[in-house]
Design a protein around this motif. Sequence first.
Motif, PDB file in Angstrom:
ATOM      1  N   SER A   8      -2.727   3.983  -2.982  1.00  8.95           N
ATOM      2  CA  SER A   8      -2.993   2.835  -3.840  1.00  8.95           C
ATOM      3  C   SER A   8      -2.566   1.556  -3.149  1.00  8.95           C
ATOM      4  O   SER A   8      -1.555   1.532  -2.463  1.00  8.95           O
ATOM      5  N   GLN A   9      -3.362   0.481  -3.353  1.00  9.63           N
ATOM      6  CA  GLN A   9      -2.991  -0.818  -2.804  1.00  9.63           C
ATOM      7  C   GLN A   9      -3.145  -1.884  -3.899  1.00  9.63           C
ATOM      8  O   GLN A   9      -4.027  -1.794  -4.737  1.00  9.63           O
ATOM      9  N   THR A  10      -2.254  -2.865  -3.830  1.00  9.69           N
ATOM     10  CA  THR A  10      -2.226  -3.903  -4.864  1.00  9.69           C
ATOM     11  C   THR A  10      -2.691  -5.251  -4.314  1.00  9.69           C
ATOM     12  O   THR A  10      -2.425  -6.297  -4.910  1.00  9.69           O
ATOM     13  N   ILE A  44       0.855  -1.171   0.000  1.00  6.91           N
ATOM     14  CA  ILE A  44       0.000   0.000   0.000  1.00  6.91           C
ATOM     15  C   ILE A  44       0.894   1.224   0.000  1.00  6.91           C
ATOM     16  O   ILE A  44       1.827   1.321   0.801  1.00  6.91           O
ATOM     17  N   ARG A  64     -11.847   3.175  -8.420  1.00  4.09           N
ATOM     18  CA  ARG A  64     -11.220   1.872  -8.666  1.00  4.09           C
ATOM     19  C   ARG A  64     -10.916   1.218  -7.334  1.00  4.09           C
ATOM     20  O   ARG A  64     -10.630   1.902  -6.346  1.00  4.09           O
ATOM     21  N   THR A  65     -10.949  -0.092  -7.287  1.00  4.99           N
ATOM     22  CA  THR A  65     -10.701  -0.824  -6.035  1.00  4.99           C
ATOM     23  C   THR A  65      -9.370  -0.442  -5.414  1.00  4.99           C
ATOM     24  O   THR A  65      -9.256  -0.293  -4.197  1.00  4.99           O
ATOM     25  N   GLU A  66      -8.343  -0.273  -6.247  1.00  7.90           N
ATOM     26  CA  GLU A  66      -6.994  -0.101  -5.728  1.00  7.90           C
ATOM     27  C   GLU A  66      -6.661   1.332  -5.340  1.00  7.90           C
ATOM     28  O   GLU A  66      -5.609   1.588  -4.769  1.00  7.90           O
ATOM     29  N   HIS A  67      -7.544   2.292  -5.625  1.00  4.73           N
ATOM     30  CA  HIS A  67      -7.174   3.688  -5.513  1.00  4.73           C
ATOM     31  C   HIS A  67      -8.173   4.440  -4.615  1.00  4.73           C
ATOM     32  O   HIS A  67      -9.396   4.334  -4.829  1.00  4.73           O
ATOM     33  N   SER A  72      -5.771  -0.383   4.352  1.00  4.94           N
ATOM     34  CA  SER A  72      -6.757  -1.253   3.706  1.00  4.94           C
ATOM     35  C   SER A  72      -6.873  -2.535   4.510  1.00  4.94           C
ATOM     36  O   SER A  72      -5.979  -2.869   5.313  1.00  4.94           O
ATOM     37  N   GLY A 117      -5.905  -6.045  -3.609  1.00  3.55           N
ATOM     38  CA  GLY A 117      -7.289  -6.361  -3.950  1.00  3.55           C
ATOM     39  C   GLY A 117      -8.261  -6.218  -2.803  1.00  3.55           C
ATOM     40  O   GLY A 117      -9.368  -6.774  -2.834  1.00  3.55           O
TER      41      GLY A 117
END
Lengths: 114, 115
Positions: free
Chosen positions: A24-26, A4, A70-73, A93, A28
């Motif tokens: 942002s997170q990767t 994140i 967006r989910t990641e942002h 997150s 999900g």
Amino acid sequence: EADIYQTPRYLVIGTGKKITLECSQTMGHDKMYWYQQDPGMELHLIHYSYGVNSTEKGDLSSESTVSRIRTEHFPLTLESARPSHTSQYLCASSRDGRGTGELFFGEGSRLTVL
Amino acid sequence: AQSVTQLDSQVPVFEEAPVELRCNYSSSVSVYLFWYVQYPNQGLQLLLKYLSGSTLVKGINGFEAEFNKSQTSFHLRKPSVHISDTAEYFCAVSVRRGSQGNLIFGKGTKLSVKP
């Protein structure tokens, strides 16, 4: 290691400027949060989101706004910064939205408004 | 409403000494309990959590905490600290049912380990 990311890490701006803090997170994760952290004080939840197009205000009233397209942002925006907005902002997150799971935090964005 | 009280804002201790960081909470319903650590210029990371079961919880870096329901406490302990444990430690709670599951944090305790 948490995936994140927050930018900028440090920001010094003048009163009245518009600023956006990026997060942002990767992983999900559906649930994301913004906390405000001041020295010697509790972390205060100012915004959270259950998923895309979902945003809620937290326990501490804030003049900032958030969006979740967006989910990641999960960016946080201040339309007109004031010295009272000087603080550290932490994005987080979680996989679990029921409070049983681990929160993953970014390294924070330290905002100074002159 | 729930609240978390961390009784010490700063705890200085010598290296290899034991340490206890105290945390009390108030809630009219059952809660989940957490300890997070924040190293300088970093975000928070989870040390340990109590959800149910054994009241003694072991976490990372040799830390452990004990849930005491009658005293509404969740104190964090380590038998022998290292210089690298210097950080700020946050206790947090979330409500088991009927809420969004958001965490409520205490004000933090700064642990300073001296050689």
